[in-house]
Design an enzyme around this catalytic site. Structure first.
Site, PDB file in Angstrom:
ATOM      1  N   CYS A  97       9.451   6.339  -0.549  1.00 17.02           N
ATOM      2  CA  CYS A  97       8.807   5.945   0.748  1.00 17.02           C
ATOM      3  C   CYS A  97       8.509   4.425   0.838  1.00 17.02           C
ATOM      4  O   CYS A  97       8.891   3.461   1.024  1.00 17.02           O
ATOM      5  CB  CYS A  97       7.714   6.788   1.039  1.00 17.02           C
ATOM      6  SG  CYS A  97       7.451   6.991   2.938  1.00 17.02           S
ATOM      7  N   HIS A 196       8.971  12.843  -0.290  1.00 17.77           N
ATOM      8  CA  HIS A 196       7.748  13.439  -1.055  1.00 17.77           C
ATOM      9  C   HIS A 196       7.812  14.699  -1.648  1.00 17.77           C
ATOM     10  O   HIS A 196       8.842  15.618  -1.184  1.00 17.77           O
ATOM     11  CB  HIS A 196       6.584  13.239  -0.291  1.00 17.77           C
ATOM     12  CG  HIS A 196       6.487  11.784   0.581  1.00 17.77           C
ATOM     13  ND1 HIS A 196       5.757  10.870  -0.462  1.00 17.77           N
ATOM     14  CD2 HIS A 196       6.386  11.444   1.691  1.00 17.77           C
ATOM     15  CE1 HIS A 196       5.823   9.690   0.248  1.00 17.77           C
ATOM     16  NE2 HIS A 196       6.019   9.892   1.546  1.00 17.77           N
TER      17      HIS A 196
HETATM   18  N1  GLN Z   1       3.809   2.832   5.587  1.00 20.95           N
HETATM   19  C1  GLN Z   1       5.146   3.083   5.498  1.00 20.95           C
HETATM   20  C2  GLN Z   1       5.734   3.977   6.799  1.00 20.95           C
HETATM   21  O1  GLN Z   1       4.794   4.459   7.452  1.00 20.95           O
HETATM   22  C3  GLN Z   1       5.362   4.256   4.244  1.00 20.95           C
HETATM   23  C4  GLN Z   1       4.659   5.604   4.558  1.00 20.95           C
HETATM   24  C5  GLN Z   1       4.845   6.177   3.090  1.00 20.95           C
HETATM   25  O2  GLN Z   1       4.812   5.735   2.017  1.00 20.95           O
HETATM   26  N2  GLN Z   1       4.718   7.576   3.172  1.00 20.95           N
HETATM   27  O3  GLN Z   1       6.709   4.104   6.930  1.00 20.95           O
END
Ligand code: GLN
Length: 241
Positions: A97, A196
């Site tokens: 992510c 995740h």
């Molecule tokens: N801040 C980034 C987004 O919102 C990554 C989010 C995350 O790592 N879950 O796309």
């Protein structure tokens, strides 16, 4: 125990800032799966300002807030060339992510701020105006069904020479480039993905892909764990969004 007395090093990047969804679990799973094959392994955490180890075998790194990505950006640029060289030489990487985004060219926040990446993957990401949240199931020609959970606003676009980790998303959004409906990216032995979970808890095929890129001997199956994993995947693959 194997005659191989080497201690395989799993470098876990930014667990203090980028473990909002428990992606450090990926490093723990890799360590366990290496040990269950009779080898030794250790996890080395790397946080802002630390010295990057001169040698490591697998790199893992996770997800977090836009603000955390901005806070670590300068430090990441310092170690970026070493990580890119590691990836270019076939090093095993799993970036989830937010760090998936920063292992590309840049992540552009909703305010239009471009947080620079380190160019491991030929991708770029732009924050969308709403969060993409929920269970996700994808189909990869190389790895089969991949199951996880996504929570991001970013939409990730692949350059023409970049290869998606999964060519199809059957539940959820993934990269968010609706022209192609793909998920993640793979470059040599490096993987970036929005999944995740942690990802490796339900997708042992990815764990063993990363481990096999480091340990040349064929990996024996781990019946004790993988029977549980199969049950978990069966339940998870029936989940709705
Ligand atoms: N801040 C980034 C987004 O919102 C990554 C989010 C995350 O790592 N879950 O796309």
């Amino acid at each position: 125990m194997n005659s191989d007395s080497r201690i395989y090093k799993i470098l876990n990047l930014y667990p203090e800032k980028m473990n909002m969804y428990g992606d450090t679990g990926n490093a723990i799973i890799l360590k366990k799966r290496i040990e269950l094959r009779g080898y030794k392994a250790e996890i080395i955490d790397y946080n802002i300002g630390d010295n990057l180890p001169s040698q490591f075998d697998i790199l893992t790194t996770g997800g977090g807030m836009d603000s955390s990505q901005a806070e670590l950006a300068a430090d990441l640029q310092k170690i970026g060339p070493s990580i890119k060289k590691f990836a270019d030489n076939g090093g095993a990487i799993l970036a989830i992510c937010g760090m998936y985004q920063l292992f590309g060219k840049y992540f552009q926040t909703r305010k239009g701020e471009k947080i620079p990446g380190i160019g491991v993957f030929n991708i770029w990401t732009e924050a969308g105006d709403k969060r993409i949240i929920g269970n996700i199931i994808t189909e990869s020609e190389r790895f089969g069904k991949l199951i996880g959970y996504e929570n991001h606003s970013g939409k990730t676009y692949l350059e023409k020479n970049a290869h998606p980790l999964a060519e199809q998303v059957t539940l959820g959004i993934g990269n968010g480039d609706l022209a192609h409906k793909t998920e993640g990216v793979i470059y040599k032995n490096s993987i970036g993905t929005y999944l995740h979970g942690p990802l490796l808890a339900k997708n042992p095929q990815i764990s063993d892909f990363l481990i096999q890129s480091v340990i040349s001997k064929e990996l024996s199956p781990i019946k004790s764990i993988d029977q549980i994993t199969i049950k978990a995947r069966n339940v998870a693959s029936k989940l709705s969004r």
